[in-house]
Write a protein that holds these residues in place. Structure first.
Motif, mmCIF file in Angstrom:
data_model
loop_
_atom_site.group_PDB
_atom_site.id
_atom_site.type_symbol
_atom_site.label_atom_id
_atom_site.label_comp_id
_atom_site.label_asym_id
_atom_site.label_seq_id
_atom_site.Cartn_x
_atom_site.Cartn_y
_atom_site.Cartn_z
ATOM 1 N N UNK A 111 42.033 39.252 30.846
ATOM 2 C CA UNK A 111 42.013 38.929 32.276
ATOM 3 C C UNK A 111 43.101 39.685 33.029
ATOM 4 N N UNK A 112 44.248 39.876 32.405
ATOM 5 C CA UNK A 112 45.302 40.666 33.046
ATOM 6 C C UNK A 112 44.858 42.118 33.230
ATOM 7 N N UNK A 113 44.053 42.596 32.293
ATOM 8 C CA UNK A 113 43.569 43.975 32.385
ATOM 9 C C UNK A 113 42.493 44.135 33.447
ATOM 10 N N UNK A 114 41.788 43.067 33.793
ATOM 11 C CA UNK A 114 40.633 43.154 34.692
ATOM 12 C C UNK A 114 40.925 42.755 36.130
ATOM 13 N N UNK A 115 41.751 41.708 36.314
ATOM 14 C CA UNK A 115 41.826 41.023 37.599
ATOM 15 C C UNK A 115 42.887 41.616 38.520
ATOM 16 N N UNK A 116 42.494 41.821 39.769
ATOM 17 C CA UNK A 116 43.430 42.138 40.843
ATOM 18 C C UNK A 116 43.625 40.895 41.708
ATOM 19 N N UNK A 117 44.735 40.821 42.461
ATOM 20 C CA UNK A 117 44.953 39.636 43.310
ATOM 21 C C UNK A 117 43.756 39.354 44.213
ATOM 22 N N UNK A 118 43.289 38.094 44.172
ATOM 23 C CA UNK A 118 42.166 37.689 45.008
ATOM 24 C C UNK A 118 40.807 37.806 44.353
ATOM 25 N N UNK A 135 43.252 33.040 34.447
ATOM 26 C CA UNK A 135 42.794 33.678 35.691
ATOM 27 C C UNK A 135 43.876 33.563 36.758
ATOM 28 N N UNK A 136 44.439 32.366 36.906
ATOM 29 C CA UNK A 136 45.479 32.156 37.910
ATOM 30 C C UNK A 136 46.727 32.983 37.604
ATOM 31 N N UNK A 137 47.086 33.081 36.327
ATOM 32 C CA UNK A 137 48.258 33.860 35.932
ATOM 33 C C UNK A 137 48.091 35.335 36.286
ATOM 34 N N UNK A 164 28.529 33.055 43.250
ATOM 35 C CA UNK A 164 28.817 34.492 43.147
ATOM 36 C C UNK A 164 29.064 35.049 44.551
ATOM 37 N N UNK A 165 30.173 35.769 44.712
ATOM 38 C CA UNK A 165 30.492 36.411 45.984
ATOM 39 C C UNK A 165 30.834 37.888 45.738
ATOM 40 N N UNK A 166 31.170 38.587 46.790
ATOM 41 C CA UNK A 166 31.569 39.987 46.653
ATOM 42 C C UNK A 166 32.881 40.129 45.880
ATOM 43 N N UNK A 167 33.647 39.041 45.789
ATOM 44 C CA UNK A 167 34.922 39.081 45.080
ATOM 45 C C UNK A 167 34.780 38.757 43.590
ATOM 46 N N UNK A 168 33.584 38.310 43.181
ATOM 47 C CA UNK A 168 33.399 37.894 41.790
ATOM 48 C C UNK A 168 33.435 39.107 40.861
#
Length: 404
Positions: A111-118, A135-137, A164-168
């Protein structure tokens, strides 16, 4: 000078070892004996790691004295590859496999490798809270889709789809499920795959209980049903092989990896930062996967886990105001309690009151990101006599309980 925790930790919670667990620890320090039905730790209840695994460690201990490749020993990854293929998944390369200090480390790392803020990740409710916390971390937002108790705790596909949204960025499934014990149907998994396909989402599949299934159920990995989306599945020695303390897990990148090279580079960077995972456990992985299927005897009719599940389910449903869906897999059930009958508005207080009065420890349902204070999780690893005692204590407690 006041030293505060980082902002990103303010939304990180892990109730399984949270305030109620800490209260139980303080009671133990004061000399009280606590019956713990809160953590899926097989060794605590007499489920030993198979001798095949322990002997492999003893035999190869000299080979575990140095660092190894950051993704794991090649022979360990080859063993994982065979395990994956046996599940009906198209063959992957050893380069697609990462060995970690338990699946938990790899979940957080991915998740750290994939997720950007928001960014948003769709996580089941109830969930294993590590997923929401991770996810929150990573400064993302965990969006919870509902699993339907009336449908055996299978995901509510309509609810998932509308969230599901554009941010998902990804969808998480936990199957067999912790905390509900649900084993998802093939149709459900196919529908989730289709949502990922239509919206270009990564599918994370937590499969740590894949062989802990009852009543002829079969675990199906989404990676066996689709090779045109990126499916990342997680597994390890902890549960099926009853080796929690060995801290050995694996993560496999399956399916369509086109366009994911930058993400994979990120995984490799994070992997190298911790040098490598526990080599001592890795030397036993080949023996474990190729030789140990002792879980089968435990989950079949007459097996200890099967008998304990059946006993716990019946005893829980015999309590007025309590109902429970029978677990099809894993080591837990997620009973519903009539919160109106017992005046429960705060399920943490309910679990604490039970702990202080009866010295029995469960986990509150809201700790698994369930919104209403009307469920709790029970581990059915203790022997039948201990389950009978624990659930009888709950029953006696509820005869007079009314939350203030």
């Amino acid at each position: 000078m006041e030293v505060k925790k980082s902002e990103r930790l303010k939304s990180v919670n892990y109730a399984i070892r949270g305030p109620v667990y800490n209260a139980a620890y303080e009671l133990e320090k004061a000399g009280q004996k606590i019956l713990k039905l809160n953590i899926g730790n097989p060794a605590q209840f007499g489920f030993d790691t198979d001798d095949i695994i322990k002997n492999a460690i003893i035999k190869h201990i000299n080979a575990a004295q140095g660092y190894c490749h950051s993704q794991g020993l090649i022979e360990a990854r080859e063993a994982v590859k065979k395990y994956n293929t046996a599940k009906g998944i198209k063959e992957v390369s050893e380069e697609d496999i990462f060995i970690g200090n338990g699946a938990s480390e790899l979940i957080t790392m991915s998740l750290q490798a994939l997720i950007n803020p928001g960014d948003e990740v769709l996580v089941p409710a109830p969930d294993y809270p590590l997923w929401t916390a991770s996810v929150n971390l990573a400064s993302g937002n965990a969006i919870h889709y509902i699993c339907d108790e009336q449908s055996g705790w299978n995901p509510d596909i309509n609810d998932l789809r509308k969230k599901v949204t554009k941010k998902t960025k990804a969808v998480v499934i936990i199957n067999p499920n912790n905390p509900t014990g649900s084993v998802y149907t093939k149709e459900t998994i196919k529908e989730i795959i289709e949502i990922c396909r239509q919206n270009n989402l990564v599918l994370f599949s937590d499969e740590i209980y894949d062989r802990v299934v009852y009543d002829g159920k079969t675990h199906i990995s989404p990676a066996a049903l689709a090779d045109d989306i990126l499916v990342i599945n997680f597994n390890g020695l902890s549960k099926v092989f009853r080796a929690c303390g060995f801290r050995l897990g694996w993560m496999i990148l399956n399916g369509n990896k086109k366009g994911a090279s930058d993400f994979i580079d990120g995984l490799k960077v994070l992997s190298t930062m911790r040098l490598c995972s526990n080599v001592l456990s890795q030397v036993a992985l080949k023996a474990a996967i190729e030789s140990d299927n002792s879980i089968k005897a435990l989950v079949e009719p007459g097996g200890r886990l099967r008998e304990q599940r059946d006993a716990a389910w019946k005893l829980l449903n015999d309590i007025p105001g309590v109902s429970c869906v029978k677990a099809e897999g894993a080591l837990y059930m997620f009973p519903k309690i009539d919160s109106n009958k017992y005046g429960i508005k705060n399920d943490v207080k309910f679990i604490l009151d039970l702990l202080n009065d009866k010295k029995v420890l469960f986990v509150e349902g809201t700790g698994f990101n369930w919104k209403e204070p009307n469920h709790f999780r029970i581990v059915f690893l203790p022997e039948v006599k201990d389950l009978q005692y624990a659930i009888s204590q709950l029953k006696d407690f509820l005869v007079v309980y009314k939350q203030n």
